[in-house]
Write an enzyme that holds these catalytic residues in place. Structure first.
Site, PDB file in Angstrom:
ATOM      1  CB  ALA A 110      36.006  11.197 -56.984  1.00 49.00           C
ATOM      2  N   GLY A 143      30.960  12.026 -48.972  1.00 49.40           N
ATOM      3  CA  GLY A 143      30.977  10.689 -49.537  1.00 49.40           C
ATOM      4  C   GLY A 143      32.119  10.517 -50.521  1.00 49.40           C
ATOM      5  CB  CYS A 144      33.945   7.493 -51.628  1.00 50.39           C
ATOM      6  SG  CYS A 144      32.563   6.371 -51.948  1.00 50.39           S
ATOM      7  CG  PHE A 145      30.850   7.557 -56.315  1.00 54.36           C
ATOM      8  CD1 PHE A 145      31.795   7.376 -57.310  1.00 54.36           C
ATOM      9  CD2 PHE A 145      30.034   6.477 -55.982  1.00 54.36           C
ATOM     10  CE1 PHE A 145      31.940   6.159 -57.955  1.00 54.36           C
ATOM     11  CE2 PHE A 145      30.166   5.252 -56.626  1.00 54.36           C
ATOM     12  CZ  PHE A 145      31.123   5.087 -57.610  1.00 54.36           C
TER      13      PHE A 145
END
Length: 321
Positions: A135, A130-132
């Protein structure tokens, strides 16, 4: 040439995936499957591709494709694979949450290249992070690799409007987003499970809480993440640790200067900055949520699966101006 297919072609991540694959020197984009847009020109939906392709959305799949990317809503990938079959040679990269937790009964490898390069290279099925989760994991995993996460981790991160997908809701309308900012799913975001899983893979005894406050920003794309936790060592020691951890990473870089999203938007990069305040370390990380947080990382995983140069098709310049 690698014959590639996309399942669920009308969303933001599919649009970015199409843009990358059309220019990938080792890929032929064989089909783009969409039940809602079948028969329509791809450029009529992804209008940034006008003049770039004559492809139309398909109402049927090619079950013999070399690789298939699943760009379906969360919960729909499992259903689609239960109802459709592909050849034994077909590799699959799923961009949903459906296969990211390894404790579930499946054969998908979690596709974070910075920690799973060898497993990805040998895999047939990849669960794209996932994106979060990308990061945040890239911000804290170097500490976990040396069992240096000793306390709770506190994370505050903001994402752009594209993180919510193309489906309209109250909080995606322009009149709501414009000149606005809000937190949501505090301490309960779905990406926490995969972040904890990645930490545990490197530091099995970590039992403290990862506190995560996600925020909605009034910009289109990008994630800006700040995380802090206790750290007794010095700043230079931490920098050496991060430099060593990412020495072979194709897209993750430790930098000295203050970070801002224009450095990474439209790229597959993750930039990380370290600062020390007393007995705490502050880690800032930034990515493009649609690229390193989704489609770019999916192509990075595909490159590894097929034994290609990891950066192939992904040497993209940020939209700095």
């Amino acid at each position: 040439m690698i014959e590639a297919g996309i399942i669920g072609g009308a969303g933001y991540t599919a649009g970015e995936l199409i843009r990358i694959l059309l220019r990938h020197p080792e890929v032929n984009l064989n089909f783009i499957y969409s039940t809602s847009q079948a028969g329509k020109p791809v450029a009529s939906i992804h209008q940034d591709l006008l003049g770039e392709t004559d492809l139309k959305f398909n109402g049927e799949i090619n079950s013999n494709a070399d690789v298939v990317f699943l760009c379906l809503g969360h919960g729909n990938s499992k259903k689609f694979l239960a109802e459709n079959t592909f050849s034994e040679k077909t590799k699959i990269v799923d961009l949903s949450t459906d296969f990211r937790i390894s404790a579930d009964d499946h054969s998908f490898v979690y596709g974070l290249p910075e920690t799973k390069r060898e497993e990805i290279s040998a895999a047939n099925y990849i669960a794209n992070p996932g994106c979060f989760a990308t990061a945040i994991s890239l911000a804290i995993l170097p500490l976990a690799s040396e069992s240096l996460l000793k306390e709770e981790v506190h994370v505050n991160a903001v994402t752009g409007a594209t993180g919510a997908g193309t489906s309209l809701s109250e909080t995606t309308h322009f009149t709501w987003r414009d000149n606005n900012f809000s937190a949501y799913k505090a301490f309960e975001h779905q990406h926490l499970a995969e972040i904890k899983q990645s930490v545990k893979n490197l530091q099995s005894d970590y039992s403290s809480v990862i506190n995560f406050i996600p925020n909605r920003g009034n910009f289109s794309r990008g994630i800006h993440c700040t995380a802090y936790t206790g750290f007794r060592g010095g700043l230079e020691e931490a920098k050496e640790l991060y430099q060593d951890f990412y020495k072979n990473a194709a897209f993750t870089f430790l930098v000295e200067e203050e970070l801002h999203l224009k450095q990474v938007v439209n790229t597959n990069k993750c930039l990380v900055r370290l600062q020390k305040f007393g007995d705490k370390i502050l880690i800032t990380s930034i990515i493009d949520n649609l690229l390193k947080g989704a489609s770019g990382q999916a192509v990075q995983n595909m490159n590894l699966m097929f034994g290609l140069e990891e950066t192939l098709g992904l040497k993209l310049k940020a939209n700095y101006f």
